[in-house]
Motif scaffolding. Structure first.
Motif, PDB file in Angstrom:
ATOM      1  N   ARG A 237     -10.245  -4.873  -6.381  1.00  0.00           N
ATOM      2  CA  ARG A 237     -11.057  -3.665  -6.552  1.00  0.00           C
ATOM      3  C   ARG A 237     -10.651  -2.569  -5.574  1.00  0.00           C
ATOM      4  NH1 ARG A 237     -15.709  -2.582  -9.137  1.00  0.00           N
ATOM      5  NH2 ARG A 237     -15.993  -4.806  -9.617  1.00  0.00           N
ATOM      6  N   GLU A 238     -10.395  -2.912  -4.330  1.00  0.00           N
ATOM      7  CA  GLU A 238     -10.030  -1.891  -3.349  1.00  0.00           C
ATOM      8  C   GLU A 238      -8.694  -1.248  -3.698  1.00  0.00           C
ATOM      9  OE1 GLU A 238      -9.357  -1.295   1.484  1.00  0.00           O
ATOM     10  OE2 GLU A 238      -9.968  -3.250   0.674  1.00  0.00           O
ATOM     11  N   VAL A 239      -7.742  -2.059  -4.134  1.00  0.00           N
ATOM     12  CA  VAL A 239      -6.455  -1.519  -4.549  1.00  0.00           C
ATOM     13  C   VAL A 239      -6.631  -0.559  -5.721  1.00  0.00           C
ATOM     14  CG1 VAL A 239      -4.227  -2.096  -5.603  1.00  0.00           C
ATOM     15  CG2 VAL A 239      -5.100  -3.471  -3.714  1.00  0.00           C
ATOM     16  N   ALA A 240      -7.407  -0.974  -6.721  1.00  0.00           N
ATOM     17  CA  ALA A 240      -7.623  -0.146  -7.898  1.00  0.00           C
ATOM     18  C   ALA A 240      -8.376   1.137  -7.565  1.00  0.00           C
ATOM     19  CB  ALA A 240      -8.375  -0.931  -8.961  1.00  0.00           C
ATOM     20  N   ASP A 241      -9.348   1.039  -6.649  1.00  0.00           N
ATOM     21  CA  ASP A 241     -10.141   2.222  -6.289  1.00  0.00           C
ATOM     22  C   ASP A 241      -9.320   3.274  -5.566  1.00  0.00           C
ATOM     23  OD1 ASP A 241     -12.370   1.139  -7.433  1.00  0.00           O
ATOM     24  OD2 ASP A 241     -13.401   0.670  -5.560  1.00  0.00           O
ATOM     25  N   ASN A 242      -8.184   2.878  -4.999  1.00  0.00           N
ATOM     26  CA  ASN A 242      -7.338   3.814  -4.254  1.00  0.00           C
ATOM     27  C   ASN A 242      -6.012   4.114  -4.959  1.00  0.00           C
ATOM     28  OD1 ASN A 242      -8.615   4.365  -1.401  1.00  0.00           O
ATOM     29  ND2 ASN A 242      -8.986   2.204  -1.851  1.00  0.00           N
ATOM     30  N   PHE A 243      -5.894   3.655  -6.204  1.00  0.00           N
ATOM     31  CA  PHE A 243      -4.672   3.907  -6.963  1.00  0.00           C
ATOM     32  C   PHE A 243      -4.824   5.155  -7.818  1.00  0.00           C
ATOM     33  CE2 PHE A 243      -2.599   3.463 -11.158  1.00  0.00           C
ATOM     34  CZ  PHE A 243      -1.287   3.638 -10.747  1.00  0.00           C
ATOM     35  N   VAL A 244      -3.826   6.025  -7.749  1.00  0.00           N
ATOM     36  CA  VAL A 244      -3.752   7.186  -8.628  1.00  0.00           C
ATOM     37  C   VAL A 244      -2.275   7.480  -8.881  1.00  0.00           C
ATOM     38  CG1 VAL A 244      -3.855   8.810  -6.682  1.00  0.00           C
ATOM     39  CG2 VAL A 244      -4.476   9.591  -8.973  1.00  0.00           C
ATOM     40  N   PHE A 245      -1.938   7.806 -10.117  1.00  0.00           N
ATOM     41  CA  PHE A 245      -0.560   8.149 -10.440  1.00  0.00           C
ATOM     42  C   PHE A 245      -0.126   9.369  -9.619  1.00  0.00           C
ATOM     43  CE2 PHE A 245      -1.205   5.640 -14.299  1.00  0.00           C
ATOM     44  CZ  PHE A 245       0.049   5.065 -14.476  1.00  0.00           C
ATOM     45  N   GLY A 246       1.084   9.297  -9.064  1.00  0.00           N
ATOM     46  CA  GLY A 246       1.600  10.393  -8.247  1.00  0.00           C
ATOM     47  C   GLY A 246       2.239  11.473  -9.100  1.00  0.00           C
ATOM     48  N   THR A 304       3.885   3.516 -22.926  1.00  0.00           N
ATOM     49  CA  THR A 304       3.268   3.530 -21.603  1.00  0.00           C
ATOM     50  C   THR A 304       4.090   2.720 -20.610  1.00  0.00           C
ATOM     51  OG1 THR A 304       1.094   3.702 -22.659  1.00  0.00           O
ATOM     52  CG2 THR A 304       1.138   3.085 -20.328  1.00  0.00           C
ATOM     53  N   ARG A 305       4.568   1.571 -21.032  1.00  0.00           N
ATOM     54  CA  ARG A 305       5.388   0.749 -20.152  1.00  0.00           C
ATOM     55  C   ARG A 305       6.662   1.497 -19.734  1.00  0.00           C
ATOM     56  NH1 ARG A 305       5.978  -4.911 -19.327  1.00  0.00           N
ATOM     57  NH2 ARG A 305       4.590  -5.404 -21.068  1.00  0.00           N
ATOM     58  N   ALA A 306       7.242   2.268 -20.658  1.00  0.00           N
ATOM     59  CA  ALA A 306       8.502   2.956 -20.375  1.00  0.00           C
ATOM     60  C   ALA A 306       8.356   3.987 -19.269  1.00  0.00           C
ATOM     61  CB  ALA A 306       9.038   3.610 -21.639  1.00  0.00           C
ATOM     62  N   TYR A 307       7.250   4.728 -19.249  1.00  0.00           N
ATOM     63  CA  TYR A 307       7.125   5.774 -18.223  1.00  0.00           C
ATOM     64  C   TYR A 307       6.280   5.351 -17.028  1.00  0.00           C
ATOM     65  CZ  TYR A 307       2.276   7.279 -19.175  1.00  0.00           C
ATOM     66  OH  TYR A 307       0.909   7.338 -19.288  1.00  0.00           O
ATOM     67  N   ALA A 308       5.399   4.354 -17.207  1.00  0.00           N
ATOM     68  CA  ALA A 308       4.448   4.024 -16.146  1.00  0.00           C
ATOM     69  C   ALA A 308       4.635   2.643 -15.545  1.00  0.00           C
ATOM     70  CB  ALA A 308       3.012   4.133 -16.681  1.00  0.00           C
ATOM     71  N   GLY A 309       5.532   1.850 -16.116  1.00  0.00           N
ATOM     72  CA  GLY A 309       5.638   0.463 -15.681  1.00  0.00           C
ATOM     73  C   GLY A 309       5.947   0.291 -14.213  1.00  0.00           C
ATOM     74  N   THR A 310       6.906   1.070 -13.693  1.00  0.00           N
ATOM     75  CA  THR A 310       7.287   0.936 -12.284  1.00  0.00           C
ATOM     76  C   THR A 310       6.139   1.305 -11.357  1.00  0.00           C
ATOM     77  OG1 THR A 310       9.603   1.395 -12.780  1.00  0.00           O
ATOM     78  CG2 THR A 310       8.893   1.717 -10.510  1.00  0.00           C
ATOM     79  N   THR A 311       5.469   2.407 -11.667  1.00  0.00           N
ATOM     80  CA  THR A 311       4.350   2.854 -10.827  1.00  0.00           C
ATOM     81  C   THR A 311       3.241   1.818 -10.798  1.00  0.00           C
ATOM     82  OG1 THR A 311       4.843   5.174 -11.288  1.00  0.00           O
ATOM     83  CG2 THR A 311       2.627   4.672 -10.518  1.00  0.00           C
ATOM     84  N   LEU A 312       2.871   1.300 -11.944  1.00  0.00           N
ATOM     85  CA  LEU A 312       1.806   0.299 -12.014  1.00  0.00           C
ATOM     86  C   LEU A 312       2.204  -0.979 -11.280  1.00  0.00           C
ATOM     87  CD1 LEU A 312       0.880   0.816 -15.766  1.00  0.00           C
ATOM     88  CD2 LEU A 312      -0.612   1.314 -13.816  1.00  0.00           C
ATOM     89  N   ARG A 313       3.454  -1.375 -11.455  1.00  0.00           N
ATOM     90  CA  ARG A 313       3.906  -2.617 -10.828  1.00  0.00           C
ATOM     91  C   ARG A 313       3.853  -2.510  -9.303  1.00  0.00           C
ATOM     92  NH1 ARG A 313       8.938  -2.477 -12.417  1.00  0.00           N
ATOM     93  NH2 ARG A 313       8.229  -2.828 -14.546  1.00  0.00           N
ATOM     94  N   ARG A 314       4.411  -1.424  -8.763  1.00  0.00           N
ATOM     95  CA  ARG A 314       4.507  -1.286  -7.309  1.00  0.00           C
ATOM     96  C   ARG A 314       3.155  -1.057  -6.641  1.00  0.00           C
ATOM     97  NH1 ARG A 314       9.615   2.893  -6.569  1.00  0.00           N
ATOM     98  NH2 ARG A 314      11.297   1.402  -6.977  1.00  0.00           N
ATOM     99  N   ASN A 315       2.299  -0.292  -7.289  1.00  0.00           N
ATOM    100  CA  ASN A 315       1.101   0.198  -6.620  1.00  0.00           C
ATOM    101  C   ASN A 315      -0.196  -0.446  -7.069  1.00  0.00           C
ATOM    102  OD1 ASN A 315       2.304   2.546  -4.992  1.00  0.00           O
ATOM    103  ND2 ASN A 315       3.054   2.954  -7.051  1.00  0.00           N
ATOM    104  N   LEU A 316      -0.138  -1.253  -8.140  1.00  0.00           N
ATOM    105  CA  LEU A 316      -1.352  -1.887  -8.632  1.00  0.00           C
ATOM    106  C   LEU A 316      -1.195  -3.395  -8.798  1.00  0.00           C
ATOM    107  CD1 LEU A 316      -4.236  -1.192  -9.540  1.00  0.00           C
ATOM    108  CD2 LEU A 316      -3.345  -0.895 -11.876  1.00  0.00           C
ATOM    109  N   PHE A 317      -0.154  -3.828  -9.498  1.00  0.00           N
ATOM    110  CA  PHE A 317      -0.011  -5.254  -9.780  1.00  0.00           C
ATOM    111  C   PHE A 317       0.468  -6.035  -8.558  1.00  0.00           C
ATOM    112  CE2 PHE A 317       1.191  -3.467 -14.161  1.00  0.00           C
ATOM    113  CZ  PHE A 317      -0.142  -3.343 -14.513  1.00  0.00           C
ATOM    114  N   GLU A 318       1.503  -5.540  -7.882  1.00  0.00           N
ATOM    115  CA  GLU A 318       2.013  -6.264  -6.720  1.00  0.00           C
ATOM    116  C   GLU A 318       0.983  -6.354  -5.592  1.00  0.00           C
ATOM    117  OE1 GLU A 318       5.762  -4.496  -5.726  1.00  0.00           O
ATOM    118  OE2 GLU A 318       6.785  -5.330  -7.482  1.00  0.00           O
TER     119      GLU A 318
END
Length: 363
Positions: A237-246, A304-318
């Motif tokens: 939850r804390e990670v998600a609450d502080n995640f925003v696409f750059g 969505t995966r094509a343009y956002a996959g790297t951002t989501l992986r680095r900043n949300l999933f990992e």
């Protein structure tokens, strides 16, 4: 707060980017006449002519972006022509060069230009002084120079931010836009053109902050999936609450005022065009698939995966991964849920497109 990081490229690690980059290719083709016209305006028999595509990506859109300039310049006798594809190290360069030198590539035509690459960030210098005749940047300049962490529990993207978080994000975006323009001014030849086509935003009453931004349905669909995975305990939850696409999609006024109110930039560039235009695709990037909800869901998940996959992986999933779930499992679950959401809700989360077009002439 923010943290410095290498700028993210949505193409990094993507083997299916080209198959899921419909919007990018459509945009390049839509602007082919504009590029052809600018190339003719800037043509010179005394200077080497170069087109550099910043944030090129690995797909057919990179080929279609430079092709019109080469068509214009090939009519000139003894022209010294070159193309430079500029992007991050994580770009799939092998895929791109396969297209450039493939059967349909521009490198296999008569009077083929020199082909160059420049690897790095377009928030740094990428070309020598006065070496670029036409600079293009399509669907890339809206990505900021750094990843962002802001307390934003209600949203994952800039357009729905409010208060102090929105002000901090805007200051980063304005700084990056000005820096990008300063750097390109050093690289452009006098009389050369910078053509930026990015996702944009327009005023709209009733929207948060009074603007409608491109892709709003898609980002809100992602927010819904993130919220569901937080609720189920799969994302921290804390990670998600502080995640925003750059990223930040400029309005016409934001893009224009940043130039006109900057004493140096206003002396470097003559504004040819700055406008935000609606792309008439029926208000839905995948309208042609609407009658098949499962295919509709697959298309949006792939896009969505094509343009956002790297951002989501680095900043949300990992950062959310642990002993129970790996980042790969979280990523798989996210896109599974996103695909199902689009199949169920279809056009409720349609991706509308507004494009910011900025054409600047180097004085």
């Amino acid at each position: 707060m923010t943290r410095e990081a290498a700028p993210e490229r949505s193409t990094e690690g993507m083997v299916d980017y080209d198959a899921n980059s419909r919007a990018q290719k459509q945009n390049a083709l839509h602007n082919s006449d504009v590029i052809f016209d600018l190339a003719n305006r800037a043509a010179s028999r005394s200077l080497p002519m170069n087109i550099t595509d910043y944030g090129c990506g690995p797909g057919h859109s990179a080929i279609e972006t430079v092709r019109p300039a080469l068509k214009a310049w090939n009519a000139l006798p003894n022209a010294n022509l070159s193309v430079c594809h500029a992007d991050q190290p994580g770009n799939d360069w092998n895929a791109l060069m396969g297209l450039v030198f493939g059967d349909d590539g521009y490198a296999n035509t008569a009077n083929a230009p020199q082909v160059r690459t420049s690897v790095g960030s377009f928030y740094e210098r990428m070309m020598p002084d006065n070496s670029v005749t036409i600079a293009t940047c399509f669907f890339a300049s809206h990505w900021l120079s750094q990843s962002v962490q802001l307390h934003s529990p209600e949203t994952i993207w800039f357009a729905d931010l409010t208060g102090e978080a929105r002000q901090k994000m805007w200051q980063l975006a304005k700084r990056d836009w000005v820096k990008f323009l300063h750097l390109r001014a050093q690289e452009l030849q006098p009389g050369g053109y910078l053509f930026v086509s990015a996702l944009g935003a327009v005023p709209e009453e009733g929207e948060i902050n009074g603007i409608a931004a491109a892709g709003r349905g898609n980002y809100r669909a992602q927010q819904a999936v993130v919220a569901s995975m937080v609720e189920d305990g799969q994302l921290d939850r804390e990670v998600a609450d502080n995640f925003v696409f750059g990223l930040w999609f400029l309005t016409e006024n934001e893009a224009r005022q940043a130039i006109e109110q900057n004493a140096e930039l206003s002396k470097l560039y003559e504004i040819d065009t700055i406008e935000a235009e609606y792309v008439d695709d029926g208000g839905d990037l995948f309208l042609d698939c609407l009658s098949d909800p499962l295919e509709y869901g697959r298309r949006y998940a792939g896009y969505t995966r094509a343009y956002a996959g790297t951002t989501l992986r680095r900043n949300l999933f990992e950062p959310s991964a642990g002993h129970e779930r790996t980042a790969e499992q979280l990523e798989t679950e996210f896109f599974k849920r996103l695909e199902a959401l689009y199949a169920e809700k279809t056009s409720r989360y349609a991706c509308e497109q507004w494009h910011l077009k900025a054409i600047l002439k180097r004085i």
